[in-house]
Design an enzyme around this catalytic site. Structure first.
Site, PDB file in Angstrom:
ATOM      1  N   ARG A 122       0.848  -1.202   0.000  1.00 14.32           N
ATOM      2  CA  ARG A 122       0.000   0.000   0.000  1.00 14.32           C
ATOM      3  C   ARG A 122       0.878   1.245   0.000  1.00 14.32           C
ATOM      4  O   ARG A 122       1.079   1.898   1.028  1.00 14.32           O
ATOM      5  CB  ARG A 122      -0.944  -0.037   1.197  1.00 14.32           C
ATOM      6  N   GLN A 127      -0.967   2.282  -6.062  1.00 16.14           N
ATOM      7  CA  GLN A 127      -2.418   2.467  -5.901  1.00 16.14           C
ATOM      8  C   GLN A 127      -3.196   1.979  -7.108  1.00 16.14           C
ATOM      9  O   GLN A 127      -4.258   1.369  -6.980  1.00 16.14           O
ATOM     10  CB  GLN A 127      -2.729   3.939  -5.639  1.00 16.14           C
ATOM     11  N   ASP A 130      -3.902  -1.851  -7.084  1.00 12.29           N
ATOM     12  CA  ASP A 130      -4.516  -2.392  -5.867  1.00 12.29           C
ATOM     13  C   ASP A 130      -5.813  -3.138  -6.183  1.00 12.29           C
ATOM     14  O   ASP A 130      -6.899  -2.561  -6.197  1.00 12.29           O
ATOM     15  CB  ASP A 130      -4.774  -1.247  -4.887  1.00 12.29           C
ATOM     16  N   SER A 133      -8.626  -3.162  -3.397  1.00 17.54           N
ATOM     17  CA  SER A 133      -9.481  -1.973  -3.331  1.00 17.54           C
ATOM     18  C   SER A 133     -10.475  -1.943  -4.484  1.00 17.54           C
ATOM     19  O   SER A 133     -11.665  -1.654  -4.289  1.00 17.54           O
ATOM     20  CB  SER A 133      -8.634  -0.696  -3.344  1.00 17.54           C
ATOM     21  N   TYR A 230      -4.250  -1.494   8.214  1.00 23.73           N
ATOM     22  CA  TYR A 230      -5.204  -2.576   8.455  1.00 23.73           C
ATOM     23  C   TYR A 230      -5.633  -2.588   9.919  1.00 23.73           C
ATOM     24  O   TYR A 230      -4.947  -2.066  10.796  1.00 23.73           O
ATOM     25  CB  TYR A 230      -4.588  -3.939   8.108  1.00 23.73           C
TER      26      TYR A 230
END
Length: 380
Positions: A122, A127, A130, A133, A230
């Protein structure tokens, strides 16, 4: 450089690892792209669209995978697919590696160089890669749609000549990407929304979406987040206090959506049988963690369970896959963004930089060995 896009071996998996948009980009990088016939049909992509984008459509997995330098999949290669891959071929997929030591060893023994997209770090650079996500975003949206469909009543408040219909009350448990999208979707549908999470940073996010935050905000709560963002596993004492708070709140809800997952561990139990029993007949619980053991007591993977009191517990699996076309499009873009970093654009060939932080974080198997430190075979 030959790139193979295989159909998914699991008949319940409707997603595909490449779409015409990304095929065209791979061809632009000098790759020969071969797509297995029918690979995209469940995601609404006919073979003709792959051919129009510059791919060759091959019949069967063996023909598709033959001599491929790189294999793109949604899920980890099945046992019957491994013999089809040449030694040293790179495979990029969602590998589901936790507790899968035997499957990882089989990949290593086959000489496959495996990369797990869900282990992407992360960091800002990653990004766009990902997959957790992108897929969780869709799952959060779909959870609300599924919950509303099973609820059987309207979501927004309605004022009619026959009287006023109150807005549905929606409670979201776990405010990660899926939870935030569930909150936003439920709000757009006109529901009164509350949410809870053990991470303090989520309170502001929940409130920014117009929902109310519900949590025991003690000292443990203030430190309940890892450096990677997390959730930490909470103490038994905190879980008991939070359960008491939730117990009173959940009995008033119409739809409850649970999204809580801890990487590498079974899903935490958030909703007890007593809590389910306290809900009104016709209420709905949607458990997005059901594939990891579930957050809700009584949830069953792949089923909608109706209790004696008439409360429904929705346990759909692969919820993002229930939006196969959109999920495939986003996943394929995630995949391309990562794979592009593995390609030498001048040589038009795979040139994996083994010291790259993205490679080190995601590489599971290489040269006949399981190389990722987190998934080394346990000593006897």
């Amino acid at each position: 450089m030959r790139i193979a896009v295989l159909s998914e071996a699991d008949p319940a998996e409707p997603r595909v690892a490449a779409v015409p948009e990304t095929v065209k980009k791979f061809v632009g990088l000098g790759a020969e792209v071969v797509v297995q016939a029918g690979a995209g049909l469940k995601a609404g992509v006919p073979d003709a669209e792959y051919e129009a984008a510059g791919a060759t459509v091959a019949q069967g997995a063996e023909e598709t995978a033959r001599d491929a330098d790189l294999v793109l999949k949604v899920r980890r290669p099945a046992a019957e697919e491994l013999p089809l891959l040449k030694k040293g071929a790179a495979v990029v997929a969602i590998m589901d590696p936790y507790g899968r030591e035997a499957e990882l060893k089989a990949m290593a023994d086959a000489g496959v160089t495996g990369f797990a997209m869900e282990l992407m770090p992360r960091i800002t650079r990653a990004q766009v890669m990902d997959v957790l996500s992108s897929q969780a975003n869709l799952a959060g949206y779909r959870a609300v749609v599924d919950g509303a469909a099973e609820y059987g009543r309207s979501m927004p408040m309605m004022m009619t000549a026959a009287g006023t219909v109150p807005a549905a009350r929606v409670f979201v448990m776990g405010v990660g990407v899926a939870g935030l999208q569930a909150i936003a979707t439920a709000r757009r549908l006109g529901a009164v929304v509350t949410a809870t999470d053990v991470r303090p940073a989520t309170k502001e996010q929940v409130e920014s979406l117009g929902a109310k935050f519900v949590a025991v905000e003690d000292e443990e709560f203030k430190q309940a987040e890892t450096a990677g963002g997390y959730a930490k596993e909470m103490s038994a004492e905190y879980q008991q206090k939070q359960a008491e708070l939730v117990k009173g709140h959940i009995a008033k809800q119409d739809i409850v959506i649970t999204t809580a997952l801890i990487p590498g561990r079974p899903a935490p139990k958030l909703v007890s049988e007593e809590m389910v029993a306290s809900m009104k007949p016709g209420s709905v619980l949607v458990d997005l963690a059901v594939e990891r053991g579930g957050n809700v007591a009584g949830a069953k993977a792949g089923e909608i369970v109706t209790t004696e009191k008439g409360v429904k517990i929705v346990g759909h699996t692969n919820v993002a896959g229930r939006l196969a076309a959109t999920a495939s499009s986003l996943y394929a873009r995630n995949l391309f963004a990562f794979v592009e970093t593995l390609i030498d654009k001048e040589a038009k060939a795979l040139a994996i930089k083994w010291d790259d932080e993205l490679v080190k974080a995601t590489n599971l198997t290489r040269d006949g060995e399981v190389v990722h430190a987190s998934f080394q075979p346990k000593a006897a």
